[in-house]
Design an enzyme around this catalytic site. Sequence first.
Site, PDB file in Angstrom:
ATOM      1  N   CYS A   1      39.620  39.624  37.616  1.00 27.38           N
ATOM      2  CA  CYS A   1      39.186  40.506  38.262  1.00 27.38           C
ATOM      3  C   CYS A   1      37.775  40.981  37.784  1.00 27.38           C
ATOM      4  O   CYS A   1      36.767  41.509  38.389  1.00 27.38           O
ATOM      5  CB  CYS A   1      39.955  41.891  37.749  1.00 27.38           C
ATOM      6  SG  CYS A   1      41.514  41.554  38.664  1.00 27.38           S
TER       7      CYS A   1
ATOM      8  N   CYS B   1      27.439  31.773  34.367  1.00 26.14           N
ATOM      9  CA  CYS B   1      27.916  33.007  35.094  1.00 26.14           C
ATOM     10  C   CYS B   1      27.861  34.429  34.525  1.00 26.14           C
ATOM     11  O   CYS B   1      27.278  34.654  33.388  1.00 26.14           O
ATOM     12  CB  CYS B   1      28.851  32.579  35.817  1.00 26.14           C
ATOM     13  SG  CYS B   1      30.661  32.517  35.119  1.00 26.14           S
TER      14      CYS B   1
END
Length: 375
Positions: A185, A334
């Site tokens: 998430c 990332c």
Amino acid sequence: MTPQELNRYSRHFLLPEIGRDGQEKLKKSAVFVVGAGGLGSPLLLYLAAAGVGRIGIIDFDPVDESNLQRQVLYVTKDIGFLKVEKAREKLIALNPYIQVEIFADRLNAKNAVSLFEKYDVIADGTDNFSTRYLTNDAGFFAKKPVVSASVLGFEGQLGVFNYFGGACYRCLYPEPPPMGTMPSCAEGGVLGVLPGIMGTLQCLEVIKVILGLGDVMSNRLLHFDALAGSFQSLETVRDQDCSLCGNKPTIVRLSEDSAFCTTMKKGESEMILQMECVELQRKINEGEDFQLLDVREDFERDICQIENSVHIPLKEVVDRYQELSDKKQIVVYCKMGGRSQKACEVLAAKGYNVANLKGGIIGWIDNVDPSMEKY
């Protein structure tokens, strides 16, 4: 049951399917909740409100500001405090007639079964595959049903596993996915209200299991698409060849190894290098010749970025990899390390020398440059 409790649960007494006997069952029951986050928040609130007599909670995280978009058990002033401590405080304030036992710890192969054995039902509100598989396996060995929910983006899933010989989670998904192939998430995002919907449905299934009421979501998987506003119920069956609950199981004891997501590999055996943020800082400071690759989306890069990094979003890496140097080491990052791990796998398969930045740019901010904006 005290006069105060009779008044508190009076709406349950009016339901012939529950009545006083059913409420007594709830009061005598014990539910253990793994994770006090987005799913755990509504689940715990409604378990407490329903009068479940003893609730156990395990979670090792403190409340973070980014939690408050969906973890409605907490408020702004709770930031920095352990979730389990604040959860107990809120649940007892909601219903002083229940017991709340908290464990500020990480669920692991050493403590899971012994914890689960003390409760009637296990509710899985975790946000990672390793703990989800560990919870399923420990529930099987402790002979306890596991009510499991998960959310990502705009979609949620719900199922009841290990219920009277029904399917376990591994019957549906035999092995955890390789690391980096499925975003969390924190990486993929989640609609704030979605855990509220799925966590409430999860509580409903826990209550049905305790009371033996209705059609429990065993041997079925409920899928919810928030954008379409649709539910789909998929029939499942116990897999006779399941490695855990099958006729000839290969998992015969609880193990961290069986629950961990498999690690991406270069070729057949060489593991992808995980580079610490401080090591990247050293390489930059010493002027080493390498290439830094950012595989996040454009909007993320607008918020913050590490200087002198090449930008190729993950979805474009497979088509644009030739833009990268095959003569230098490529350090990929990332947000938190999941997407960059997948990019490393793609590049390693093409013969590139790659390293994944452990913890991503969030780790970089925490350990190297706290002046950068975090998201």
